[in-house]
Scaffold this motif. Structure first.
Motif, short mmCIF file in Angstrom:
data_model
loop_
_atom_site.label_atom_id
_atom_site.label_comp_id
_atom_site.label_asym_id
_atom_site.label_seq_id
_atom_site.Cartn_x
_atom_site.Cartn_y
_atom_site.Cartn_z
N UNK A 61 40.85 14.74 -3.71
CA UNK A 61 41.95 15.42 -3.11
C UNK A 61 41.49 16.68 -2.75
N UNK A 62 41.91 17.15 -1.77
CA UNK A 62 41.58 18.33 -1.00
C UNK A 62 43.00 19.16 -0.42
N UNK A 63 43.65 20.02 -0.83
CA UNK A 63 44.61 21.09 -0.41
C UNK A 63 44.11 21.26 0.91
N UNK A 64 45.15 21.16 1.73
CA UNK A 64 44.99 21.64 3.35
C UNK A 64 45.44 22.84 3.42
N UNK A 65 44.80 23.61 3.74
CA UNK A 65 45.24 25.29 3.70
C UNK A 65 44.24 25.84 4.60
N UNK A 66 44.77 26.95 5.47
CA UNK A 66 43.61 27.89 6.37
C UNK A 66 42.98 28.78 5.42
N UNK A 67 41.77 28.96 5.92
CA UNK A 67 40.85 30.04 5.53
C UNK A 67 41.22 31.23 5.76
N UNK A 68 41.31 32.25 4.72
CA UNK A 68 42.05 33.37 4.69
C UNK A 68 43.54 33.13 5.47
N UNK A 69 43.81 34.02 6.45
CA UNK A 69 45.03 33.82 7.00
C UNK A 69 45.06 32.94 8.36
N UNK A 70 43.99 32.34 8.28
CA UNK A 70 43.82 31.40 9.45
C UNK A 70 44.95 30.44 9.69
N UNK A 71 45.60 30.36 11.00
CA UNK A 71 46.43 29.34 11.11
C UNK A 71 45.71 27.88 11.64
N UNK A 72 46.45 26.82 10.94
CA UNK A 72 45.72 25.56 11.27
C UNK A 72 46.34 25.14 12.62
N UNK A 73 45.61 25.23 13.76
CA UNK A 73 46.10 24.65 15.10
C UNK A 73 45.91 23.30 14.80
N UNK A 74 46.64 22.56 15.75
CA UNK A 74 46.90 20.88 15.82
C UNK A 74 45.46 20.43 16.51
N UNK A 75 45.06 19.33 15.86
CA UNK A 75 43.90 18.68 16.58
C UNK A 75 44.03 18.55 18.02
N UNK A 76 42.91 18.97 18.85
CA UNK A 76 42.84 18.63 19.99
C UNK A 76 41.60 18.69 20.74
N UNK A 77 41.41 17.48 21.45
CA UNK A 77 40.19 17.31 22.14
C UNK A 77 40.30 17.55 23.55
#
Length: 297
Positions: A94-110
């Motif tokens: 299990x991994x909690x999904x949270x940004x590094x520091x204050x980073x916003x998690x942008x949506x996946x985009x290719x």
């Protein structure tokens, strides 16, 4: 010795949001007992930026300073050195999904020049003379739903030789009148772009009517900005000389992974536009451009 290493996520669609838990199992299949020096699992989220070849000479300093932007970085040891028994072994994680520091998690985009990707990588260290094993698995991050409701505002348009912006010799163009409507240009990315188009009259036959979705990617820093436009998809909505006065429906689904909510950051921007393209006789192209604002509702 034949060994199979795989990462299986609990969610079949592999879609997660900021604050949720990414859970699954590491699957190991081997015919005999397997000696190893530890199994580690790494979660990583990166924004990769690159310049098009035409911009390399112009922004040489920027070209050398383009580095991946880390969004998520986490490593956990799922098994200490030891033995894996013969057969099938599942190790849950299990991994909690949270940004590094204050980073916003942008949506996946290719994209072409901007790429936002989230991966899980499992590494198994093996004894001397045995090759280390590694397996990667991409998961998809969706941004949080927008709090403000998007109120659709229909956009009506008329295309004639007089309305064209980049036409050099309007007097040489055949006369035509096309009217239409886009139901909204501020769009929910989960719903299709809709509207209609009517060819009122045209001196020459129409060969095709198409919808072209394009991405506008901007990468930049203090040295300058590089802005590139590339096509995502092209959908033909009418073929041949359509009946004049007949409404042709506009319907286009935003493709997964190749589109994301409109993004504007200090280092890069991702924007989208749609072109309504009329192909007349003698392959004369008439294009009307509409900027889109995409959001997740």
């Amino acid at each position: 010795m034949s060994v199979t290493l795989d990462i299986r996520l609990k969610r079949a669609n592999k879609v997660y949001r900021d604050g949720e838990v990414v859970a699954g199992v590491i699957l190991l299949v081997c015919k005999e007992a397997l000696q190893h020096h530890g199994i580690a699992l790494t979660m990583e989220g990166l924004v990769n930026l690159q310049l098009s070849s035409k911009s390399v000479g112009v922004f040489e300093a920027f070209y050398n300073s383009v580095k991946p932007i880390p969004l998520v970085s986490s490593v956990v040891e799922v098994a200490k050195a030891g033995k894996i028994p013969a057969g099938k072994t599942e190790i849950p994680f299990e991994f909690p999904l949270s940004g590094k520091g204050n980073k916003v998690l942008y949506e996946t985009y290719h994209g072409v020049f901007v790429n936002i990707q989230y991966t899980l990588r499992c590494d198994m260290k093996r004894p001397l003379l045995a090759k280390d094993l590694s397996r990667s698995c991409e998961f998809i991050v969706h941004s949080q739903p927008q709090k403000e409701k998007v109120v659709p505002a229909p956009v009506h348009f008329t295309i004639t030789p007089a309305t064209l912006q980049n036409a050099r010799e309007r007097s040489l163009l055949p006369k035509f009148l096309v009217k239409g409507r886009l139901d909204a240009t501020s769009c929910d990315i989960g719903r299709p772009l809709t509207g209609e188009l009517v060819v009122e009259n045209s001196e020459v036959p129409v060969k095709s009517i198409e919808l072209q979705l394009v991405r506008v990617e901007t990468c930049g820093c203090a040295e300058g900005y590089a802005r590139d436009t590339t096509e995502i998809q092209n959908i033909q909505i009418a073929e041949g000389d359509v009946c004049h006065g007949l409404a042709v429906p506009i319907h286009m689904v935003f493709p997964r992974l190749f589109t994301c909510p409109t993004l504007e950051t200090t280092n890069f921007k991702v924007e989208f536009e749609v072109n309504v393209v009329l192909v007349l006789q003698d392959d004369l192209l008439i294009t009307e451009n509409f900027p889109l604002k995409l959001s997740r509702v």
